[in-house]
Design an enzyme around this catalytic site. Structure first.
Site, mmCIF file in Angstrom:
data_model
loop_
_atom_site.group_PDB
_atom_site.id
_atom_site.type_symbol
_atom_site.label_atom_id
_atom_site.label_comp_id
_atom_site.label_asym_id
_atom_site.label_seq_id
_atom_site.Cartn_x
_atom_site.Cartn_y
_atom_site.Cartn_z
ATOM 1 N N ASN A 134 28.840 41.629 10.546
ATOM 2 C CA ASN A 134 29.963 41.233 11.313
ATOM 3 C C ASN A 134 31.167 42.004 11.178
ATOM 4 O OD1 ASN A 134 32.187 39.944 12.737
ATOM 5 N ND2 ASN A 134 31.668 37.648 12.234
ATOM 6 N N CYS A 137 35.043 40.337 14.531
ATOM 7 C CA CYS A 137 35.805 39.136 14.751
ATOM 8 C C CYS A 137 37.262 39.944 15.258
ATOM 9 C CB CYS A 137 35.619 38.366 13.539
ATOM 10 S SG CYS A 137 36.593 36.802 14.012
ATOM 11 N N ASN A 202 30.355 41.635 20.336
ATOM 12 C CA ASN A 202 30.994 40.216 19.898
ATOM 13 C C ASN A 202 32.080 40.087 20.740
ATOM 14 O OD1 ASN A 202 32.253 38.731 17.813
ATOM 15 N ND2 ASN A 202 31.516 39.789 16.041
ATOM 16 N N THR A 203 32.932 39.169 20.509
ATOM 17 C CA THR A 203 34.019 38.737 21.550
ATOM 18 C C THR A 203 35.017 39.628 21.873
ATOM 19 O OG1 THR A 203 35.258 37.670 19.624
ATOM 20 C CG2 THR A 203 33.698 36.306 21.014
ATOM 21 N N CYS A 351 33.507 37.712 56.748
ATOM 22 C CA CYS A 351 33.405 39.138 56.774
ATOM 23 C C CYS A 351 34.318 40.017 57.519
ATOM 24 C CB CYS A 351 31.981 39.586 57.016
ATOM 25 S SG CYS A 351 31.568 39.024 58.892
ATOM 26 N N CYS A 355 37.002 42.786 55.932
ATOM 27 C CA CYS A 355 36.608 44.211 56.281
ATOM 28 C C CYS A 355 38.087 44.652 56.950
ATOM 29 C CB CYS A 355 35.756 44.410 57.341
ATOM 30 S SG CYS A 355 35.135 46.110 57.617
ATOM 31 N N CYS A 382 31.783 51.670 59.406
ATOM 32 C CA CYS A 382 31.058 50.956 58.190
ATOM 33 C C CYS A 382 30.708 52.215 57.137
ATOM 34 C CB CYS A 382 29.845 50.439 58.513
ATOM 35 S SG CYS A 382 29.136 49.623 56.916
ATOM 36 N N CYS A 388 31.535 42.793 52.698
ATOM 37 C CA CYS A 388 31.165 41.843 53.537
ATOM 38 C C CYS A 388 29.929 41.233 52.983
ATOM 39 C CB CYS A 388 31.016 42.289 55.178
ATOM 40 S SG CYS A 388 29.608 43.718 55.015
ATOM 41 N N CYS A 392 29.912 37.034 52.187
ATOM 42 C CA CYS A 392 29.176 36.001 53.200
ATOM 43 C C CYS A 392 28.691 35.061 52.493
ATOM 44 C CB CYS A 392 28.090 36.973 54.016
ATOM 45 S SG CYS A 392 27.091 35.827 55.031
HETATM 46 C C1 LIG Z 1 33.477 29.666 18.453
HETATM 47 C C2 LIG Z 1 32.782 31.055 18.335
HETATM 48 C C3 LIG Z 1 32.620 31.444 16.851
HETATM 49 C C4 LIG Z 1 31.988 32.798 16.617
HETATM 50 N N1 LIG Z 1 31.821 33.099 15.518
HETATM 51 C C5 LIG Z 1 31.069 34.262 15.293
HETATM 52 C C6 LIG Z 1 30.968 34.612 13.990
HETATM 53 O O1 LIG Z 1 31.189 33.695 12.971
HETATM 54 N N2 LIG Z 1 30.364 35.759 13.792
HETATM 55 C C7 LIG Z 1 30.007 36.570 14.732
HETATM 56 O O2 LIG Z 1 29.070 37.687 14.375
HETATM 57 N N3 LIG Z 1 30.084 36.202 15.974
HETATM 58 C C8 LIG Z 1 30.550 35.108 16.237
HETATM 59 N N4 LIG Z 1 31.064 34.637 17.333
HETATM 60 C C9 LIG Z 1 30.648 35.651 18.532
HETATM 61 C C10 LIG Z 1 29.304 35.419 19.198
HETATM 62 O O3 LIG Z 1 28.007 35.536 18.085
HETATM 63 C C11 LIG Z 1 28.688 36.255 20.460
HETATM 64 O O4 LIG Z 1 28.937 37.629 19.880
HETATM 65 C C12 LIG Z 1 29.771 36.334 21.436
HETATM 66 O O5 LIG Z 1 30.082 34.951 21.525
HETATM 67 C C13 LIG Z 1 29.230 36.903 22.804
HETATM 68 O O6 LIG Z 1 27.944 36.101 23.109
HETATM 69 P P1 LIG Z 1 28.112 34.856 24.293
HETATM 70 O O7 LIG Z 1 28.832 35.434 25.341
HETATM 71 O O8 LIG Z 1 26.655 34.470 24.550
HETATM 72 O O9 LIG Z 1 28.911 33.780 23.566
HETATM 73 C C14 LIG Z 1 31.524 33.619 17.742
HETATM 74 C C15 LIG Z 1 31.763 32.891 19.103
HETATM 75 C C16 LIG Z 1 32.339 31.526 19.229
HETATM 76 C C17 LIG Z 1 32.299 31.317 20.791
HETATM 77 S S1 SF4 Z 2 28.265 33.959 57.893
HETATM 78 FE FE1 SF4 Z 2 28.727 35.821 56.961
HETATM 79 S S2 SF4 Z 2 28.037 37.268 58.733
HETATM 80 FE FE2 SF4 Z 2 28.614 35.549 59.594
HETATM 81 S S3 SF4 Z 2 30.858 35.589 59.893
HETATM 82 FE FE3 SF4 Z 2 30.742 34.401 57.813
HETATM 83 S S4 SF4 Z 2 30.381 36.255 56.204
HETATM 84 FE FE4 SF4 Z 2 30.429 37.234 58.532
#
Ligand SMILES: Cc1cc2nc3c(=O)[nH]c(=O)nc-3n(C[C@H](O)[C@H](O)[C@H](O)COP(=O)(O)O)c2cc1C
Ligand code: SF4
Ligand SMILES: Cc1cc2nc3c(=O)[nH]c(=O)nc-3n(C[C@H](O)[C@H](O)[C@H](O)COP(=O)(O)OP(=O)(O)OC[C@H]3O[C@@H](n4cnc5c(N)ncnc54)[C@H](O)[C@@H]3O)c2cc1C
Ligand code: SF4
Ligand code: SF4
Lengths: 425, 452
Positions: A134, A137, A202-203, A351, A355, A382, A388, A392
């Site tokens: 990891n 973080c 990761n995040t 749309c 546009c 266009c 659009c 839509c």
């Molecule tokens: C609450 C929380 C805790 C996390 N703790 C860790 C951790 O301890 N180690 C790690 O590698 N990633 C950790 N992550 C990151 C996740 O493993 C993952 O990489 C990230 O959330 C993206 O994936 P997702 O969009 O599916 O959540 C954590 C994420 C969350 C939400």
């Molecule tokens: S339904 Fe789609 S094509 Fe018709 S006016 Fe709305 S956005 Fe335009």
């Protein structure tokens, strides 16, 4: 039903769906429930050196749409706050009770060779199939010189990966942080350090919202807030790009990839795999919906594979990578135009105004003699921008149709209007 | 009818449909319960925020519906209310009383997309109620005083809307109202279950918050005041007297006790508290095919009448009551009989019932009697066969087809005298149309005063 079994970094898995290292994988209780629900593997919540870390309250912030559906969350949690020995004991038990399911040990340590090697060996001895480092973080741990503090420096990524590779003989996944300028630098560093695969993302570093009554970033801890890690479906586009960059770049394309970031549906998983992931990990979707979401992941992917005639996941893994190219390689002579199907149109006018106000004034609005309004595309105006089509509310009402042209493909470097081309000649 | 309405209609039918219940007050709680914030959020997010939206065109007051709904969805309900009230100062009543199923909601594109309109009326009520509950200063400011004064006759929706807009434009307004209370049919005519919690009076109070409007009660035009004096004393006059009298059946015995105008019955009911004090017959006949007939029938049933029969001379497709209203009658246990006209009132010391002749269309499409008759028992008969203007009050103004004639600027044939609401022929006789008439007339009066 299609065969979903797969292999990543030499590890066989029942299916490509693992739970990412996070609260859902923090203890045996959860992991057992996850395996029972159908997940192929888990990356255990990141383990560190005792004494365990201490977490704050509260920990999560949310990015909602106006229907209060969660688009993403962020968190200011740290790694596992339970003693190392407890975690290792539970890993041993899970390995014994679920021999066909994959368990990867996630770990993090201060930037010292001894610390990384000792911890890696202890975790490996618990019987895990592999280790995940990891280095991502973005809060709390980095301020102690760990997590993204390491992941943001390619030399350290390489160093740490090598230390662990030298210490154990099981596969090593280096988990990358997206909080960098170029993912290829850290991917290359992991490769040089000997990683068997990279896990990403990761995040993403974030302030998810502000409590405007009290003027504090969320989540609020006793009147103050801090930046945290963003994840969930909102980060999927960021993650997909990084996965694709690694998969299509000659220097890094041999790395295997465990794709992570916003995977919520089977289709997300297929996209990650098509762009270079050998398997995927899920965190937020499980936190929002529970472990049962794996049912859609498995079922949806295999239905789709049956429809397409794929019999193994390898057949579509990386299938979209060759089509990812640089802007400079796109055909400038290609042209599409929006086409509105009047039978499907509900006359909402969106749309037209999009546009009209913000693009190319290419959709007219006229009164129909029999009442109601007619929306029509002015082909000459266009530019095929897709606005659009995306706006839509009715699926398949607006389509983008390629224009037949006799012009041969031409890229920007070849284009007569490119001043650089003239200079080069 | 939208699903939500259908659900509520059948619910109220189940609760109040049973004969002889004596829990009358219960039958007059909100027909459509107010939205919770969660419901408002969910429903507002169904709106597509259409451009030049068809719902706006369909609303007689042209409220910017997509904008107000978007404001609800972003957590700005008070801003939404201001958007509504800037076009329709009685947006609160209209949200409760508009036949949305044939106005804004009928035009909603969601009907095409998924067969169910956005519940614009309920969202409108949510926003306006939210603002009114907060007791904030009046949301609109008056323009600098013009020094002109306008007389408004009638404190119904048309008169009050005219007064509000005129006050906003900087004029001073005096309203003359024949009755002791303001609101017109908002107070005396709309069904009790549409206007709970004294909403009509609260709304008038809110509306007067703009300032510059005075109301003189118990002042009837043609009795206590006259047009010539008003014209002499004020810079302009607006007449919004509604429709003061009702059509007769032209049968013998119409003045027999127990035979009454549906309007009177509804008016009495609206003024009775608790509702269970309101007397009602055991067997009630309602004659007519409009919303007034339905309102009277449903309310008679909810008061505990054992049997309520609504008789209409043509078929359901010809009724002016909307489909939603017709369904409301049926789910409330009202027996509806089509293709029959009353021919005699039966009485024997007391009211016994009514004789009807079946009707049909002849070859030329004219409604004719078939000669076949039947009788319905009744100890109360309510007439709801249309209203007309009381002409004697309005000398000097040209009246055609029972309505005051106005030009496109709402000016009557008497110069400087404007009119609007039910007493003119603008659109349907609806609250929302009257509000629009009053607003437009005020704008026209303002222009008139500038050139005068
Ligand atoms: C609450 C929380 C805790 C996390 N703790 C860790 C951790 O301890 N180690 C790690 O590698 N990633 C950790 N992550 C990151 C996740 O493993 C993952 O990489 C990230 O959330 C993206 O994936 P997702 O969009 O599916 O959540 C954590 C994420 C969350 C939400
Ligand atoms: S339904 Fe789609 S094509 Fe018709 S006016 Fe709305 S956005 Fe335009
Ligand atoms: C039973 C019934 C139910 C209805 N239900 C609905 C409904 O659900 N939804 C809907 O949109 N519409 C409904 N309507 C129609 C709606 O009530 C009217 O269209 C609307 O009230 C007309 O407004 P107005 O201001 O023109 O007249 P009114 O509301 O009739 O107001 C006229 C005012 O003028 C006063 N007045 C009359 N003569 C004089 C005089 N000579 N001098 C001084 N003051 C005078 C009256 O006392 C009254 O206050 C209903 C009508 C009836 C009769
Ligand atoms: S005023 Fe009536 S018609 Fe207009 S938007 Fe509101 S509910 Fe609909
Ligand atoms: S037509 Fe319906 S969806 Fe469109 S703006 Fe009006 S309420 Fe919203």
């Amino acid at each position: 039903m299609a065969d979903l079994s797969c292999k990543i970094a030499g590890i066989d898995s029942l299916n490509p769906f693992w739970l990412a290292s996070a609260p859902p994988t923090d203890k045996k209780y959860n992991v057992v429930r996850a395996f029972e629900a159908g997940w192929g593997g888990v990356v255990w919540k990141t383990l560190g050196i005792d004494p365990p870390v201490v977490n704050v309250s509260s920990r999560y912030g949310a990015h909602h749409d106006q229907n209060r559906r969660l688009l993403g969350i962020n968190n200011i949690e740290l790694i596992s706050d339970r003693p190392l020995a407890t975690n290792l004991q539970e890993i041993r038990e899970c390995r014994k009770e679920y021999p066909d399911h994959v368990i990867i040990g996630s770990m993090m340590a201060p930037i010292e060779e001894r610390a990384w090697k000792d911890l890696a060996q202890q975790i490996a001895e618990s019987g895990v199939h592999g280790l995940e480092l990891n280095l991502g973080c973005p809060h709390g741990m980095c301020e102690r010189g760990m997590g993204s503090a390491i992941g943001q420096v390619p030399e350290m990524v390489e160093q740490v990966t090598r230390w662990v590779k030298d210490a154990v003989d099981i596969p090593v996944f280096t988990k990358l942080t997206p909080n960098i300028t170029n993912i290829l630098w850290s991917a290359e560093a992991a490769l040089k350090g000997g990683a068997d695969a990279v896990s990403l993302i990761n995040t993403v570093n974030s302030i998810i919202s502000v409590d405007i009554d009290n003027m504090v970033p969320e989540p609020v801890v006793d009147g103050k807030g801090t930046h945290g890690g963003y994840c969930g479906s909102a980060v999927k586009p960021i993650a997909l790009n990084m996965v694709a960059e690694i998969a299509r770049t000659p220097e890094t394309r041999d790395l295997e990839i465990s794709g992570i970031g916003g995977i919520t549906t089977w289709k997300d998983a297929v996209e990650f795999m098509a762009l270079g992931s050998n398997a995927v990990q899920v965190c937020t979707a499980a936190m929002i919906y529970g472990f049962r979401v794996v049912d859609d992941l498995i079922d949806g992917m295999s239905q789709w594979m049956d429809d397409k005639g794929y019999t193994s996941v390898e057949q579509f893994t990386r299938a979209a990578v060759p089509q990812v190219s640089d802007w400079n390689e796109l055909n400038m002579n290609f042209d599409t135009k929006a086409v509105i199907n009047p039978d499907n149109c509900i006359e909402c006018g969106r749309c037209h105004i999009a546009c009209e106000d913000t693009s190319h004034q290419a959709i007219t609005m006229t009164d129909k003699p029999e009442g109601g309004r007619l929306f029509e595309v002015v082909d000459e105006e266009c530019v095929g921008c897709n606005l659009c089509y995306h706006i839509c509310p009715v699926p398949d009402c607006i389509t983008m149709e390629p224009v037949k042209t006799d012009k041969p493909p031409m890229t920007w470097p070849e284009h007569p209007l490119n001043p650089m081309r003239v200079a080069a000649e | 009818m939208t699903t939500l309405q259908a659900k509520q209609a059948s619910k109220s039918g189940a609760v109040h449909g049973g004969a002889g219940h004596n829990d009358a007050d219960d039958g007059f709680s909100d027909l459509h319960p107010a939205y919770s914030t969660l419901q408002a959020m969910a429903e507002s997010n169904r709106c597509l925020y259409c451009y030049d939206a068809p719902c706006v065109t369909a609303c007689p007051t042209s409220i910017d519906i997509p904008s107000f709904i978007r404001k609800i969805s972003t957590g700005n309900p008070d801003g939404a209310a201001k958007t509504i009230l800037s076009a329709n100062i009685m947006g609160g009543t209209c949200a409760r009383a508009c036949p949305t199923e044939v106005l804004c909601e009928e035009a909603c594109v969601r009907n095409v997309a998924e067969d169910t309109a956005v519940e614009i009326g309920s969202l409108q009520r949510y926003a306006v109620d939210h603002l009114m509950a907060r007791d904030l200063p009046h949301p609109f400011k008056r323009a600098p005083k013009t020094g002109k004064t306008i007389a408004v006759v009638g404190a119904g929706p048309a008169g009050l809307s005219c007064a509000h807009r005129a006050a906003m434009l900087g004029h001073d307004v005096v309203v003359f109202e024949a009755k002791p209370k303001p609101g017109g049919l908002n107070e005396y005519g709309l069904a009790a279950y549409k206007m709970t919690n004294d909403f009509a009076q609260r709304e008038v109070e809110f509306l007067l918050g703009i300032g510059g409007i005075e109301i003189e009660y118990n002042k009837a035009l043609g009795k206590d005041i006259n047009l010539a004096d008003l014209k002499a004393k004020y810079d302009a006059v607006f007449v919004g007297v509604g429709l003061g009298s009702t059509n007769d059946l032209g049968l013998k015995g119409e003045d027999f006790p127990g035979v009454d105008d549906a309007i009177n019955f509804i008016e009495k009911l609206r003024q009775t508290e608790p509702k269970s004090d309101m007397p009602v017959g055991n067997n009630v006949i309602v004659i007519g095919g409009g919303n007034t007939a339905i309102d009277a029938a449903v309310q008679a049933k909810r008061l505990g009448a054992e049997e309520v029969t609504l008789v209409y001379r043509r078929g359901p497709e010809n009724m002016s009551a909307t489909e939603f209203e017709q369904d409301l009658a049926k789910t409330n246990g009202v027996v509806v009989r089509y293709w029959a006209k009353p021919v005699a009132i039966k009485a024997n010391g007391k009211l016994m019932g009514m004789e009807f002749e079946k009707t049909e269309l002849d070859a030329s499409g004219k409604l004719v009697g078939t000669g076949e008759t039947f009788e319905v028992r009744a100890d109360q008969i309510l007439k709801a066969i249309g209203q007309k203007i009381k002409t004697d009050d309005l000398a000097g103004m040209e009246i055609t087809g029972g309505k005051i004639v106005v030009d496109k600027n709402y000016q009557t044939t008497a110069p400087g005298v404007f009119a609007g609401g039910d007493c003119i022929k603008s659109g349907e006789d609806l609250t929302v149309q009257s509000v629009e008439d009053g607003k437009q007339a005020a704008i026209a009066i303002d222009a008139f005063l500038k050139t005068a």
